[in-house]
Design a protein around this motif. Structure first.
Motif, PDB file in Angstrom:
ATOM      1  N   ALA A  68      -2.956   3.765   1.823  1.00 40.74           N
ATOM      2  CA  ALA A  68      -2.496   3.008   2.944  1.00 40.74           C
ATOM      3  C   ALA A  68      -3.730   2.125   3.445  1.00 40.74           C
ATOM      4  N   ALA A  69      -5.020   2.604   3.603  1.00 38.89           N
ATOM      5  CA  ALA A  69      -6.189   1.991   3.828  1.00 38.89           C
ATOM      6  C   ALA A  69      -6.628   0.910   2.786  1.00 38.89           C
ATOM      7  N   GLN A  70      -6.590   1.308   1.562  1.00 33.19           N
ATOM      8  CA  GLN A  70      -6.823   0.350   0.682  1.00 33.19           C
ATOM      9  C   GLN A  70      -5.949  -0.771   0.535  1.00 33.19           C
ATOM     10  N   ASP A  71      -4.592  -0.637   0.605  1.00 35.82           N
ATOM     11  CA  ASP A  71      -3.668  -1.571   0.910  1.00 35.82           C
ATOM     12  C   ASP A  71      -3.970  -2.640   2.006  1.00 35.82           C
ATOM     13  N   ALA A  72      -4.118  -1.897   3.102  1.00 30.23           N
ATOM     14  CA  ALA A  72      -4.400  -2.706   4.362  1.00 30.23           C
ATOM     15  C   ALA A  72      -5.699  -3.480   4.459  1.00 30.23           C
ATOM     16  N   ILE A  73      -6.853  -3.075   3.618  1.00 31.68           N
ATOM     17  CA  ILE A  73      -7.816  -3.711   3.239  1.00 31.68           C
ATOM     18  C   ILE A  73      -7.723  -5.230   2.334  1.00 31.68           C
ATOM     19  N   GLN A  74      -6.792  -4.743   1.270  1.00 25.88           N
ATOM     20  CA  GLN A  74      -6.484  -5.762   0.320  1.00 25.88           C
ATOM     21  C   GLN A  74      -5.514  -7.032   0.860  1.00 25.88           C
ATOM     22  N   ALA A  75      -4.708  -6.361   1.776  1.00 30.80           N
ATOM     23  CA  ALA A  75      -3.990  -7.556   2.571  1.00 30.80           C
ATOM     24  C   ALA A  75      -4.710  -8.285   3.345  1.00 30.80           C
ATOM     25  N   ALA A  76      -5.481  -7.841   3.963  1.00 30.30           N
ATOM     26  CA  ALA A  76      -6.300  -8.514   5.066  1.00 30.30           C
ATOM     27  C   ALA A  76      -7.366  -9.566   4.127  1.00 30.30           C
ATOM     28  N   GLN A  77      -7.777  -9.184   2.992  1.00 28.92           N
ATOM     29  CA  GLN A  77      -8.466 -10.041   2.460  1.00 28.92           C
ATOM     30  C   GLN A  77      -8.050 -11.318   1.953  1.00 28.92           C
ATOM     31  N   ALA A  78      -6.718 -11.249   1.770  1.00 28.01           N
ATOM     32  CA  ALA A  78      -6.101 -12.475   1.146  1.00 28.01           C
ATOM     33  C   ALA A  78      -5.894 -13.410   2.335  1.00 28.01           C
ATOM     34  N   GLU A  79      -6.057 -13.046   3.734  1.00 25.72           N
ATOM     35  CA  GLU A  79      -5.938 -14.399   4.654  1.00 25.72           C
ATOM     36  C   GLU A  79      -7.156 -13.966   5.859  1.00 25.72           C
ATOM     37  N   CYS A  80      -8.338 -14.036   5.373  1.00 23.52           N
ATOM     38  CA  CYS A  80      -9.163 -13.978   6.280  1.00 23.52           C
ATOM     39  C   CYS A  80     -10.315 -14.773   6.025  1.00 23.52           C
ATOM     40  N   THR A  81     -11.337 -14.780   7.033  1.00 22.88           N
ATOM     41  CA  THR A  81     -12.227 -15.845   7.011  1.00 22.88           C
ATOM     42  C   THR A  81     -13.397 -15.306   6.128  1.00 22.88           C
ATOM     43  N   PRO A  82     -14.454 -15.798   5.759  1.00 26.76           N
ATOM     44  CA  PRO A  82     -15.853 -15.331   5.163  1.00 26.76           C
ATOM     45  C   PRO A  82     -16.449 -14.377   6.032  1.00 26.76           C
ATOM     46  N   GLU A  83     -16.440 -14.544   7.071  1.00 29.76           N
ATOM     47  CA  GLU A  83     -17.083 -13.222   7.881  1.00 29.76           C
ATOM     48  C   GLU A  83     -16.183 -11.926   7.922  1.00 29.76           C
TER      49      GLU A  83
END
Length: 64
Positions: free
Chosen positions: A30-45
């Motif tokens: 679940a943590a891994q999935d959350a990180i991957q999902a967030a990486q798709a729609e985040c700022t460089p920072e």
């Protein structure tokens, strides 16, 4: 919407860190999935911070 995914990833990894060894494979995924999902729609920072969370997650997994 990206902000919500980023916050969810942070919260999920923080929860796992606080569990100290009582982390199931489902929690890790679940943590891994959350990180991957967030990486798709985040700022460089945010992406840089997510990479740190990923490292924290990997370190936590190696301890358990």
């Amino acid at each position: 919407m990206g902000k919500n995914l980023f916050q969810k990833a942070m919260d999920t990894v923080n929860q796992m860190t606080n569990m100290q060894g009582n982390v199931s494979e489902q929690d890790k995924q679940a943590a891994q999935d959350a990180i991957q999902a967030a990486q798709a729609e985040c700022t460089p920072e945010e992406k840089q911070h997510l990479e740190q969370l990923q490292q924290q997650l990997e370190q936590n997994q190696s301890l358990s």
